[in-house]
Motif scaffolding. Structure first.
Motif, PDB file in Angstrom:
ATOM      1  N   PRO A  65      37.813  45.457  47.362  1.00 50.89           N
ATOM      2  CA  PRO A  65      36.769  44.891  46.496  1.00 50.89           C
ATOM      3  C   PRO A  65      35.374  45.052  47.092  1.00 50.89           C
ATOM      4  O   PRO A  65      35.196  45.031  48.307  1.00 50.89           O
ATOM      5  CB  PRO A  65      37.154  43.412  46.389  1.00 50.89           C
ATOM      6  CG  PRO A  65      37.959  43.136  47.611  1.00 50.89           C
ATOM      7  CD  PRO A  65      38.693  44.406  47.919  1.00 50.89           C
ATOM      8  N   VAL A  66      34.397  45.227  46.222  1.00 48.97           N
ATOM      9  CA  VAL A  66      32.995  45.248  46.620  1.00 48.97           C
ATOM     10  C   VAL A  66      32.276  44.175  45.807  1.00 48.97           C
ATOM     11  O   VAL A  66      32.595  43.957  44.636  1.00 48.97           O
ATOM     12  CB  VAL A  66      32.362  46.640  46.393  1.00 48.97           C
ATOM     13  CG1 VAL A  66      32.413  47.047  44.928  1.00 48.97           C
ATOM     14  CG2 VAL A  66      30.923  46.671  46.892  1.00 48.97           C
ATOM     15  N   SER A 110      34.278  43.235  42.383  1.00 47.60           N
ATOM     16  CA  SER A 110      35.031  44.231  41.622  1.00 47.60           C
ATOM     17  C   SER A 110      36.535  43.990  41.715  1.00 47.60           C
ATOM     18  O   SER A 110      37.036  43.405  42.683  1.00 47.60           O
ATOM     19  CB  SER A 110      34.702  45.638  42.132  1.00 47.60           C
ATOM     20  OG  SER A 110      35.203  45.812  43.452  1.00 47.60           O
ATOM     21  N   ASP A 111      37.238  44.442  40.695  1.00 48.70           N
ATOM     22  CA  ASP A 111      38.701  44.474  40.726  1.00 48.70           C
ATOM     23  C   ASP A 111      39.148  45.836  40.204  1.00 48.70           C
ATOM     24  O   ASP A 111      38.320  46.724  39.978  1.00 48.70           O
ATOM     25  CB  ASP A 111      39.299  43.319  39.914  1.00 48.70           C
ATOM     26  CG  ASP A 111      38.839  43.310  38.464  1.00 48.70           C
ATOM     27  OD1 ASP A 111      38.408  44.381  37.965  1.00 48.70           O
ATOM     28  OD2 ASP A 111      38.895  42.251  37.819  1.00 48.70           O
ATOM     29  N   ASP A 112      40.440  46.012  40.009  1.00 50.71           N
ATOM     30  CA  ASP A 112      40.930  47.338  39.613  1.00 50.71           C
ATOM     31  C   ASP A 112      40.557  47.712  38.187  1.00 50.71           C
ATOM     32  O   ASP A 112      40.769  48.852  37.761  1.00 50.71           O
ATOM     33  CB  ASP A 112      42.448  47.425  39.803  1.00 50.71           C
ATOM     34  CG  ASP A 112      43.197  46.330  39.055  1.00 50.71           C
ATOM     35  OD1 ASP A 112      42.545  45.529  38.346  1.00 50.71           O
ATOM     36  OD2 ASP A 112      44.431  46.265  39.187  1.00 50.71           O
ATOM     37  N   LYS A 113      39.978  46.766  37.439  1.00 54.51           N
ATOM     38  CA  LYS A 113      39.558  47.060  36.074  1.00 54.51           C
ATOM     39  C   LYS A 113      38.055  47.313  35.961  1.00 54.51           C
ATOM     40  O   LYS A 113      37.569  47.651  34.883  1.00 54.51           O
ATOM     41  CB  LYS A 113      39.950  45.906  35.145  1.00 54.51           C
ATOM     42  CG  LYS A 113      41.456  45.714  35.008  1.00 54.51           C
ATOM     43  CD  LYS A 113      41.770  44.579  34.045  1.00 54.51           C
ATOM     44  CE  LYS A 113      43.280  44.375  33.913  1.00 54.51           C
ATOM     45  NZ  LYS A 113      43.591  43.249  32.989  1.00 54.51           N
ATOM     46  N   TRP A 136      28.103  44.272  49.342  1.00 53.97           N
ATOM     47  CA  TRP A 136      28.883  44.320  50.578  1.00 53.97           C
ATOM     48  C   TRP A 136      30.374  44.229  50.262  1.00 53.97           C
ATOM     49  O   TRP A 136      30.765  44.021  49.116  1.00 53.97           O
ATOM     50  CB  TRP A 136      28.441  43.224  51.549  1.00 53.97           C
ATOM     51  CG  TRP A 136      29.057  41.863  51.389  1.00 53.97           C
ATOM     52  CD1 TRP A 136      29.990  41.281  52.195  1.00 53.97           C
ATOM     53  CD2 TRP A 136      28.765  40.884  50.382  1.00 53.97           C
ATOM     54  NE1 TRP A 136      30.298  40.012  51.761  1.00 53.97           N
ATOM     55  CE2 TRP A 136      29.558  39.739  50.650  1.00 53.97           C
ATOM     56  CE3 TRP A 136      27.918  40.854  49.268  1.00 53.97           C
ATOM     57  CZ2 TRP A 136      29.524  38.601  49.850  1.00 53.97           C
ATOM     58  CZ3 TRP A 136      27.884  39.717  48.468  1.00 53.97           C
ATOM     59  CH2 TRP A 136      28.677  38.616  48.771  1.00 53.97           C
ATOM     60  N   PHE A 137      31.181  44.404  51.300  1.00 53.19           N
ATOM     61  CA  PHE A 137      32.635  44.389  51.151  1.00 53.19           C
ATOM     62  C   PHE A 137      33.161  43.072  51.722  1.00 53.19           C
ATOM     63  O   PHE A 137      33.338  42.942  52.942  1.00 53.19           O
ATOM     64  CB  PHE A 137      33.260  45.584  51.876  1.00 53.19           C
ATOM     65  CG  PHE A 137      32.704  46.904  51.433  1.00 53.19           C
ATOM     66  CD1 PHE A 137      33.140  47.494  50.257  1.00 53.19           C
ATOM     67  CD2 PHE A 137      31.725  47.545  52.171  1.00 53.19           C
ATOM     68  CE1 PHE A 137      32.616  48.706  49.832  1.00 53.19           C
ATOM     69  CE2 PHE A 137      31.194  48.755  51.763  1.00 53.19           C
ATOM     70  CZ  PHE A 137      31.639  49.336  50.584  1.00 53.19           C
ATOM     71  N   ARG A 180      36.208  51.951  45.597  1.00 49.09           N
ATOM     72  CA  ARG A 180      37.267  52.431  44.710  1.00 49.09           C
ATOM     73  C   ARG A 180      38.202  53.391  45.447  1.00 49.09           C
ATOM     74  O   ARG A 180      39.424  53.346  45.260  1.00 49.09           O
ATOM     75  CB  ARG A 180      36.653  53.113  43.488  1.00 49.09           C
ATOM     76  CG  ARG A 180      37.671  53.472  42.424  1.00 49.09           C
ATOM     77  CD  ARG A 180      37.039  53.676  41.073  1.00 49.09           C
ATOM     78  NE  ARG A 180      35.947  54.641  41.095  1.00 49.09           N
ATOM     79  CZ  ARG A 180      35.241  54.978  40.025  1.00 49.09           C
ATOM     80  NH1 ARG A 180      35.496  54.398  38.859  1.00 49.09           N
ATOM     81  NH2 ARG A 180      34.269  55.858  40.107  1.00 49.09           N
ATOM     82  N   SER A 181      37.631  54.233  46.311  1.00 56.61           N
ATOM     83  CA  SER A 181      38.475  55.177  47.056  1.00 56.61           C
ATOM     84  C   SER A 181      39.344  54.456  48.084  1.00 56.61           C
ATOM     85  O   SER A 181      40.459  54.885  48.375  1.00 56.61           O
ATOM     86  CB  SER A 181      37.601  56.223  47.744  1.00 56.61           C
ATOM     87  OG  SER A 181      36.831  55.637  48.780  1.00 56.61           O
TER      88      SER A 181
END
Length: 415
Positions: free
Chosen positions: A66-67, A164-167, A122-123, A61-62
């Motif tokens: 995406p993770v 993950s996404d920005d939401k 993981w990323f 997030r920082s």
């Protein structure tokens, strides 16, 4: 996990606000938890993985990247344990862990999440990269022959993936999303990758619906536990009685494993496959009511003796009818000797009149019998077994099931 500068990132753990832990003790606690490894695989244990997941989510997030959280569940692992024993099951868990570690160890945190389930965070850079990686893992595991000093087999896995996404609000939401699609992968036939998408149909947030669903799941789990206990007690009883051929543990477990594999390829839902496994483990218990001398005979049966043997499906159904929790298994046990052309027993059912589970168990029992042999018939090779079940396709067996069984035999998944 580490920051890009190489410094260790302090684990992020949410403590209950009522509980005060002095900072030195808290650091020692976090250090002890994060250092714990699964004793068998050497991967992170459940608690340590949860910490790594939280760390990774915070870092992602920082960095606005995406993770991914990926859950890997070994299909029909309990059937593998039943067939080969727990030592071989442990060997499979160890080898699966090694495959995951070899593929992703440079940029991922990998844990044994519980039982036969593994978790990875993981990323990936993008959702497409994550999906490609998940599919590579699924394919690699499916193509690997797992073995130890005495046993070998092929397995498959079901995979649930969420990126993950920005939401995405929290690490828990990411994990819950991967758990949801893992259940979808298992429900849709297993041996597949399912991934979370933001526009997937939303689940109702009604708390009453959630409570009802949770209770239904608990009752379902309880039913499985009762059946497993009941089956074990029946098997112990027959073993104590030492009735020849009334309950051969190896045969019953082999039939259950083969039947589950065929049912999985056929695409039956998990709940129905569980019923088939339970019925397969008990399919021949009616032989406890057959004359001892007939069961112990070393050689082919006479027509009269075979007529006696033909009574065992009905005897088994009558026996289990006393146990109310085997109601769904009864038709499968009663009809597993019916033939696709209507010339089987006890009722002469034909084609799809025969329950699908009974058709599968009947085919699985024959496959194991051909591969294992008997006191008066030598075991057949894989090639010979395939030829025999093909010869009986459309007469004794469902042609569609024969086709699936042949594929499994040729690929080394059964046999």
């Amino acid at each position: 996990m580490t920051r890009e500068n190489g410094d260790m990132q302090e684990p992020v753990v949410t403590m209950p606000h009522e509980l005060y832990i002095p900072q030195p003790e808290k650091k020692r606690y976090l250090k002890s938890v994060s250092s714990k490894r699964d004793a068998l695989t050497g991967l992170l244990n459940h608690a340590s993985f949860q910490i790594e997941l939280q760390q990774s989510f915070t870092l992602a997030r920082s960095k606005k990247t995406p993770v991914a959280c990926l859950l890997v569940d070994i299909d029909y692992f309990h059937a593998i344990n039943n067939r080969f024993g727990y030592a071989f099951g442990d060997a499979i868990l160890l080898q699966v862990g090694q495959i995951l570690n070899n593929k992703l160890r440079r940029n991922a945190s990998i844990g044994r999440f519980g039982g036969e389930e593994f978790a990875i965070v993981w990323f990936p850079g993008s959702q497409k990269n994550a999906i490609d990686t998940a599919e590579e893992l699924r394919r690699k595991i499916a193509e690997t022959k797992f073995s130890d000093e005495r046993n070998s087999t092929f397995i498959t896995v079901s995979i649930g993936l969420a990126v993950s996404d920005d939401k995405t609000r929290s690490a828990n939401e990411l994990l819950s999303s991967s758990q949801l699609v893992l259940r979808t992968a298992k429900r849709e036939g297993r041996n597949r990758v399912c991934y979370w998408e933001r526009d997937m149909p939303a689940r109702k947030a009604d708390p009453e619906v959630s409570i009802i669903s949770e209770l239904q799941q608990k009752f379902s789990n309880l039913e499985r536990e009762i059946k497993a206990y009941g089956a074990a007690e029946v098997r112990t009883l027959l073993d104590d009685l030492q009735i020849p051929d009334a309950y051969d543990n190896d045969h019953a477990e082999n039939v259950a494993f083969i039947a589950a594999s065929i049912a999985d390829e056929f695409g039956l839902p998990e709940a129905e496959i569980d019923i088939i496994i339970s019925a397969a483990l008990l399919h021949d218990i009616g032989k406890a009511g057959i004359d001892y001398k007939i069961l112990a005979k070393d050689g082919p049966l006479t027509p009269e003796e075979f007529e006696e043997i033909k009574k065992h499906p009905m005897l088994g159904a009558e026996f289990l009818n006393q146990a109310r929790f085997f109601e769904k298994e009864l038709p499968l046990i009663l009809h597993h000797h019916e033939k696709y052309d209507g010339n089987g027993y006890p009722d002469g059912l034909k084609g799809e009149e025969i329950p699908i589970g009974a058709r599968i168990i009947g085919l699985a029992e024959t496959i194991d019998g051909l591969l294992s042999g008997s006191t008066y018939r030598e075991a057949l090779s894989i090639k010979e077994t395939i030829a025999e079940i093909r010869r009986c396709s459309g007469t004794q067996f469902d042609p569609q099931l024969v086709q699936l069984a042949v594929q499994l035999l040729e690929n080394g998944r059964i046999g």
